[in-house]
Design a protein around this motif. Structure first.
Motif, mmCIF file in Angstrom:
data_model
loop_
_atom_site.group_PDB
_atom_site.id
_atom_site.type_symbol
_atom_site.label_atom_id
_atom_site.label_comp_id
_atom_site.label_asym_id
_atom_site.label_seq_id
_atom_site.Cartn_x
_atom_site.Cartn_y
_atom_site.Cartn_z
ATOM 1 N N CYS A 1 -0.288 -30.049 -17.131
ATOM 2 C CA CYS A 1 -1.043 -31.299 -17.019
ATOM 3 C C CYS A 1 -0.365 -32.280 -16.067
ATOM 4 C CB CYS A 1 -1.156 -31.966 -18.391
ATOM 5 S SG CYS A 1 -2.170 -31.079 -19.590
ATOM 6 N N SER A 2 -1.183 -33.005 -15.348
ATOM 7 C CA SER A 2 -0.731 -34.152 -14.565
ATOM 8 C C SER A 2 -1.425 -35.367 -15.165
ATOM 9 C CB SER A 2 -1.103 -33.975 -13.088
ATOM 10 O OG SER A 2 -0.703 -35.100 -12.332
ATOM 11 N N CYS A 3 -0.686 -36.103 -16.013
ATOM 12 C CA CYS A 3 -1.304 -37.175 -16.804
ATOM 13 C C CYS A 3 -1.638 -38.390 -15.945
ATOM 14 C CB CYS A 3 -0.368 -37.592 -17.937
ATOM 15 S SG CYS A 3 0.067 -36.241 -19.063
ATOM 16 N N TRP A 4 -2.702 -39.060 -16.349
ATOM 17 C CA TRP A 4 -3.091 -40.278 -15.664
ATOM 18 C C TRP A 4 -2.184 -41.431 -16.106
ATOM 19 C CZ3 TRP A 4 -8.739 -39.162 -17.456
ATOM 20 C CH2 TRP A 4 -9.256 -38.117 -16.691
ATOM 21 N N THR A 5 -2.230 -42.504 -15.353
ATOM 22 C CA THR A 5 -1.410 -43.675 -15.659
ATOM 23 C C THR A 5 -1.689 -44.169 -17.081
ATOM 24 O OG1 THR A 5 -1.438 -44.341 -13.336
ATOM 25 C CG2 THR A 5 -0.843 -46.029 -14.952
ATOM 26 N N GLY A 6 -0.625 -44.383 -17.822
ATOM 27 C CA GLY A 6 -0.754 -44.859 -19.199
ATOM 28 C C GLY A 6 -0.597 -43.762 -20.226
ATOM 29 N N SER A 7 -0.681 -42.491 -19.789
ATOM 30 C CA SER A 7 -0.526 -41.358 -20.706
ATOM 31 C C SER A 7 0.617 -40.472 -20.228
ATOM 32 C CB SER A 7 -1.820 -40.546 -20.772
ATOM 33 O OG SER A 7 -2.892 -41.325 -21.253
ATOM 34 N N TYR A 8 1.265 -39.793 -21.167
ATOM 35 C CA TYR A 8 2.328 -38.870 -20.787
ATOM 36 C C TYR A 8 2.477 -37.810 -21.877
ATOM 37 C CZ TYR A 8 5.516 -41.344 -24.007
ATOM 38 O OH TYR A 8 6.115 -41.891 -25.118
ATOM 39 N N GLY A 9 3.408 -36.902 -21.660
ATOM 40 C CA GLY A 9 3.594 -35.775 -22.569
ATOM 41 C C GLY A 9 3.011 -34.506 -21.968
ATOM 42 N N HIS A 10 3.431 -33.355 -22.500
ATOM 43 C CA HIS A 10 2.969 -32.089 -21.925
ATOM 44 C C HIS A 10 1.463 -31.916 -22.062
ATOM 45 C CE1 HIS A 10 2.909 -30.872 -26.126
ATOM 46 N NE2 HIS A 10 2.312 -29.745 -25.779
ATOM 47 N N ASP A 11 0.860 -32.621 -23.066
ATOM 48 C CA ASP A 11 -0.586 -32.540 -23.269
ATOM 49 C C ASP A 11 -1.278 -33.884 -23.059
ATOM 50 O OD1 ASP A 11 0.405 -33.876 -25.435
ATOM 51 O OD2 ASP A 11 -0.394 -32.497 -26.951
ATOM 52 N N CYS A 12 -0.526 -34.893 -22.569
ATOM 53 C CA CYS A 12 -1.059 -36.233 -22.264
ATOM 54 C C CYS A 12 -1.579 -36.966 -23.504
ATOM 55 C CB CYS A 12 -2.169 -36.159 -21.209
ATOM 56 S SG CYS A 12 -1.670 -35.382 -19.657
ATOM 57 N N THR A 13 -1.036 -36.665 -24.664
ATOM 58 C CA THR A 13 -1.497 -37.331 -25.890
ATOM 59 C C THR A 13 -0.680 -38.573 -26.230
ATOM 60 O OG1 THR A 13 -0.090 -35.865 -27.217
ATOM 61 C CG2 THR A 13 -2.396 -35.196 -26.899
ATOM 62 N N LEU A 14 0.383 -38.835 -25.479
ATOM 63 C CA LEU A 14 1.228 -39.996 -25.755
ATOM 64 C C LEU A 14 0.857 -41.145 -24.822
ATOM 65 C CD1 LEU A 14 4.648 -38.152 -26.156
ATOM 66 C CD2 LEU A 14 3.017 -38.802 -27.944
ATOM 67 N N LEU A 15 0.909 -42.363 -25.359
ATOM 68 C CA LEU A 15 0.572 -43.552 -24.579
ATOM 69 C C LEU A 15 1.835 -44.336 -24.255
ATOM 70 C CD1 LEU A 15 -2.584 -44.840 -26.520
ATOM 71 C CD2 LEU A 15 -2.508 -43.426 -24.462
ATOM 72 N N SER A 16 1.919 -44.804 -23.027
ATOM 73 C CA SER A 16 3.054 -45.627 -22.632
ATOM 74 C C SER A 16 2.877 -47.033 -23.192
ATOM 75 C CB SER A 16 3.162 -45.680 -21.110
ATOM 76 O OG SER A 16 2.048 -46.370 -20.561
ATOM 77 N N ALA A 17 3.936 -47.826 -23.160
ATOM 78 C CA ALA A 17 3.887 -49.189 -23.687
ATOM 79 C C ALA A 17 2.841 -50.019 -22.958
ATOM 80 C CB ALA A 17 5.263 -49.835 -23.574
ATOM 81 N N LEU A 18 2.643 -49.746 -21.666
ATOM 82 C CA LEU A 18 1.679 -50.512 -20.883
ATOM 83 C C LEU A 18 0.247 -50.235 -21.316
ATOM 84 C CD1 LEU A 18 3.207 -50.124 -17.306
ATOM 85 C CD2 LEU A 18 3.324 -52.120 -18.820
ATOM 86 N N ALA A 19 0.033 -49.061 -21.922
ATOM 87 C CA ALA A 19 -1.327 -48.692 -22.310
ATOM 88 C C ALA A 19 -1.682 -49.169 -23.706
ATOM 89 C CB ALA A 19 -1.484 -47.178 -22.237
ATOM 90 N N ARG A 20 -0.706 -49.669 -24.442
ATOM 91 C CA ARG A 20 -0.974 -50.084 -25.823
ATOM 92 C C ARG A 20 -1.573 -51.485 -25.879
ATOM 93 N NH1 ARG A 20 1.459 -46.445 -29.215
ATOM 94 N NH2 ARG A 20 3.008 -45.090 -28.234
#
Length: 261
Positions: A242-261
């Motif tokens: 996966c290549s996660c979009w801005t605000g998401s991360y993790g191998h499956d993009c299920t995690l949200l960065s602090a900026l996205a909360r």
């Protein structure tokens, strides 16, 4: 004695000896009345199916099978026997078929499984595929068999890929409706699956009651959908990453960065 031998050797061959056809080349017997060869099976016999035969029995015929394409003889009859099933050329020296691309078997009677499923799947017949609960499109196992003269003539002739997967595939609990490897010859790879973290009111990975792609089966309770990168990134189907979009991360993009909360 020597004179008798010379006279024997010089004696003209009688009509009906098939001398002009090299005595049928050892692969048939001569019909004296017509001075023609009656070739053995596999060398041009009357029962052999061949595009053309060598009347001196010097060339082999090749295996035959129902033609992949021919002119129907009536509203329900087609696929008459053809040398190499009409999808190959016969080597008269060896009696073997050289099949065109995509066809295989001694009579070119099998079709499918390009690139050997890319090394990520099984090449199976339609007959076997019908019994496999993980074959796409997903459906309940069925029986697909019958005589070659019926509408199921293709049961052992058309082959396809059932792609590999590191997770169970099917319509049952804990199974996913998509395999890890996919595509006509299993050359593409799904990415890690996950529930979209932005849609807290719904679980996209829940396939309970969801009709599988193709419309043949419905997911049982606990069945799972494949959601590449949790719908929050781009899946590279060559690497399965996966290549996660801005605000998401993790191998499956299920995690949200602090900026996205």
């Amino acid at each position: 004695m020597r004179a008798s031998l010379v006279l024997l050797l010089l004696r003209p061959t009688r009509a009906g000896d098939c001398i002009d056809m090299n005595f049928c080349n050892g692969h048939g017997h001569c019909e004296p009345a017509t001075d023609t060869c009656d070739c053995y099976e596999g060398w041009g016999a009357k029962t052999d199916v061949a595009l053309y035969k060598l009347h001196d029995c010097s060339g082999r015929t090749c295996p035959s099978g129902p033609a992949w394409a021919d002119v129907a003889s009536d509203s329900k009859t087609a696929h008459a026997p053809a040398e190499c099933s009409g999808k190959g050329t016969c080597n008269k020296a060896t009696g073997t078929c050289k099949c065109v691309s995509g066809f295989s078997g001694d009579a070119c009677q099998r079709f499918g499984c390009l690139y050997d499923c890319s090394g990520h799947g099984q090449c199976v017949s339609m007959k076997k595929m019908a019994t496999m609960p993980n074959a796409l499109p997903l459906s309940k196992p069925a029986t697909y068999t019958g005589l070659e003269t019926t509408e199921r003539w293709d049961q052992d002739r058309i082959y396809g890929c059932v792609c590999d997967s590191s997770w169970p595939v099917g319509l049952g609990p804990g199974q996913r409706q998509e395999p890890e490897w996919f595509g006509p010859w299993c050359s593409l790879r799904h990415c890690p699956s996950g529930d979209d973290p932005y849609t807290t009111h719904v679980d996209e990975t829940n396939c309970t009651g969801v009709t599988a792609a193709g419309g043949y089966g419905v997911g049982e309770k606990g069945n799972l959908c494949q959601v590449d990168c949790a719908n929050r990134g781009k899946c590279d189907t060559e690497t399965g990453e996966c290549s996660c979009w801005t605000g998401s991360y993790g191998h499956d993009c299920t995690l949200l960065s602090a900026l996205a909360r």
